[in-house]
Design an enzyme around this catalytic site. Structure first.
Site, PDB file in Angstrom:
ATOM      1  N   HIS A  20       8.660  14.167   7.897  1.00 18.18           N
ATOM      2  CA  HIS A  20       7.672  14.756   6.980  1.00 18.18           C
ATOM      3  C   HIS A  20       6.445  13.855   6.880  1.00 18.18           C
ATOM      4  O   HIS A  20       6.553  12.630   6.855  1.00 18.18           O
ATOM      5  CB  HIS A  20       8.278  14.947   5.590  1.00 18.18           C
ATOM      6  CG  HIS A  20       9.451  15.868   5.557  1.00 18.18           C
ATOM      7  ND1 HIS A  20       9.334  17.221   5.345  1.00 18.18           N
ATOM      8  CD2 HIS A  20      10.776  15.628   5.732  1.00 18.18           C
ATOM      9  CE1 HIS A  20      10.533  17.771   5.373  1.00 18.18           C
ATOM     10  NE2 HIS A  20      11.430  16.832   5.607  1.00 18.18           N
ATOM     11  N   ASP A  41       3.798  21.462   3.102  1.00 15.00           N
ATOM     12  CA  ASP A  41       4.999  20.676   2.796  1.00 15.00           C
ATOM     13  C   ASP A  41       4.684  19.468   1.916  1.00 15.00           C
ATOM     14  O   ASP A  41       3.861  18.625   2.267  1.00 15.00           O
ATOM     15  CB  ASP A  41       5.605  20.243   4.141  1.00 15.00           C
ATOM     16  CG  ASP A  41       6.687  19.189   4.043  1.00 15.00           C
ATOM     17  OD1 ASP A  41       7.322  19.084   2.983  1.00 15.00           O
ATOM     18  OD2 ASP A  41       6.916  18.489   5.055  1.00 15.00           O
TER      19      ASP A  41
END
Length: 541
Positions: free
Chosen positions: A361, A188
């Site tokens: 994140h 990611d």
């Protein structure tokens, strides 16, 4: 035999996350998400280009889902309707998908549930779901153990060692995988420009206490409907500060019901106040959780800001805690929403004012740690625009992955790993698919381009009626303008240009429609720097 990795979405963009992995005779899809489009083009969703998967002779062994956010599950019904297959994921993700199929009045397809830490056999592949931290329950990385090596998709993650409901990221398992050779890591890239580690969710609690303790009025909280852990934090605050809770927003109430049913949240029923009874509770004894953090039209928070919610009105001394990230592009809509609260006497607390939101994140140090734990032979940055993918590639190089083993790919590329060599080639031309209305209502890219042109420049319709035998104008030109100009002088000038263009059409190969269209667009570009859609209509009588 080889391994092939084919991204159909999610590279060079946010959303549409869809990755095809082919290992020998097995073919699996990892995630299947949507993208939410520019609202000016009038469509509901953008979905991935499934043409490669829909080939009649192309068997798909399974669809594996890392977690339940829309950019990872939103397009699942669109794929399953055209090509049924087993969907494999964790309990909360599958619960969200079952609700999605039910809402679309589609039969619930075959699903296999795997708890975080569990494994499932798919032919010659074993899929392992490894717990990670993210802003939704049951988020996992997925490791595919194939005869040719292990491939890991990180999913969306950050590294937070705090536990929630007995779950936390399994860094120990990633370390174990790093002791063997992991063939490929896909990771990611969302927060790759953010230095350091993403803080723990627990660090928010002190900030929330500082807001709640002195509050004398209602507390409105805006948050994402899927952030169950954050909702639990506010439930705990309600208990601590003796406040009731009202929930506004369909997605919030539906996700909450699923989370309670599956045991992901503890919510005393005595705390809950139905929306229609909010006005009966003292202002300093209630908290209102609502969706619409991006100022979306029709959502709960913007309606409250506009004074249009039938159950609650903002009062002097109320507080809005905006516990969510403002997604780029939504600054105007959220700013307008905040203005609405301020105008009614409320105070707005944003994440720029106080620590009230933490990303799900990982930052740069989270990414470096994951790479160092897994020690992959090859690396692909995923989930982000091209700039972020390129920066993630640089970070992977600094973390020890050889530069020639790092691949910044685009949708439609194919990475083939064979005989200890890896090569990227262009396999497919990928096109976005636009959906308006129900699941069957796909619309063309040409129509989307027309809508974009209308949104940017407006439309001019030119109507002329002429005599067929003499070609002389009977009536017109009549000009209808929408979103272009109100100037009567400019409209009159357009009429003259249209007449002149029609008269200048001197030979049988000339198209008077094109002549008028080009002439009016040139005029408007020169006068007001606009290039609208021009639609000439010429009728002969």
């Amino acid at each position: 035999m080889s391994i092939r990795v084919i991204p159909l979405g999610g590279l060079g963009e946010f959303g549409l996350n869809t990755m095809v992995i082919e290992a020998g005779a097995e073919r699996v899809v990892m995630d299947c998400g949507v993208m939410f489009p520019d609202p000016t083009i009038g469509v509901d969703y953008v979905i991935p280009d499934f043409r490669y998967l829909l080939a009649p002779d192309r068997k798909i062994s399974a669809l594996l889902i890392t977690h339940g956010h829309e950019d990872h599950i939103g397009a699942v019904p669109f794929l399953i309707e055209q090509k049924p297959m087993d969907i494999i994921s964790t309990p909360f993700t599958l619960a969200l998908l079952k609700k999605k199929f039910t809402d679309l009045e589609m039969p619930i397809p075959e699903m296999t549930e795997v708890k975080p830490g569990g494994r499932v056999r798919i032919g010659s592949i074993e899929a392992e779901f490894i717990a990670v931290n993210h802003s939704i329950p049951d988020a996992c990385a997925i490791a595919l153990h194939t005869p040719f090596g292990t491939i890991i998709n990180s999913g969306d993650f950050k590294i937070d060692q705090s536990e929630y409901k007995g779950e936390r990221i399994s860094t120990e398992r990633f370390k174990e995988l790093g002791k063997k050779e992991t063939l490929l890591l896909m990771s990611d890239s969302t927060n790759i420009e953010v230095p350091g580690n993403t803080p723990s969710e627990n660090t928010l609690i002190a900030s929330f206490d500082e807001i709640f303790k002195p509050a004398k009025g209602r507390i409105f909280v805006g948050l994402f409907a899927s952030h169950i852990r954050r909702i639990q934090e506010f439930v705990d605050l309600a208990v601590r500060y003796h406040r009731k809770i009202a929930f506004l927003g369909r997605s919030l109430t539906e996700n909450l019901a699923l989370a309670v049913e599956l045991g992901y949240i503890s919510l005393p029923t005595t705390l809950i106040v139905p929306p229609e009874k909010i006005s009966r509770v003292k202002e300093n004894e209630i908290m209102i959780l609502a969706t619409g953090t991006q100022g979306e039209r029709g959502a709960a928070l913007p309606a409250i800001a506009a004074g249009e919610n039938p159950y609650v009105k903002v009062s002097e001394g109320d507080i809005l805690v905006h516990s969510a990230r403002i997604i780029p592009g939504n600054e105007l809509s959220t700013g307008h929403m905040f203005d609405g609260f301020y105008k009614q006497g409320a105070k707005v607390i944003e994440s720029s004012d106080k620590l009230i939101h933490i990303s799900g994140h990982g930052g740069q140090e989270d990414q470096k740690l994951l790479i160092n734990l897994i020690k992959p032979k090859y690396f692909i940055p995923i989930h982000g625009n091209y700039r972020l993918l390129a920066k993630h590639a640089d970070l992977a190089k600094d973390a020890g992955v050889p530069e020639q083993h790092i691949f910044v790919m685009e949708n439609g590329d194919c990475l083939e790993i064979k005989n200890d060599k890896a090569l990227v080639t262009k396999l497919l031309k990928i096109e976005k698919n636009f959906v308006e209305g129900g699941i069957h209502e796909g619309i063309s890219g040409a129509l989307i381009r027309t809508r974009r042109q209308l949104a940017r420049g407006g439309v001019v319709i030119v109507v002329i009626i002429k005599e067929e035998s003499t070609a002389s104008i009977v009536t017109g030109p009549h000009i209808i303008c929408k979103g272009v100009t109100d100037s009567e002088d400019l409209i009159e000038e357009m009429k003259n240009v249209a007449s002149d263009s029609l008269s200048a059409t001197t030979h049988e190969f000339s198209d008077p429609h094109d002549e008028i269209r080009v002439a009016i667009r040139r005029l408007l570009e020169k006068r007001i720097s606009k290039r609208p859609l021009v639609v000439p209509i010429i009728l002969e009588v």
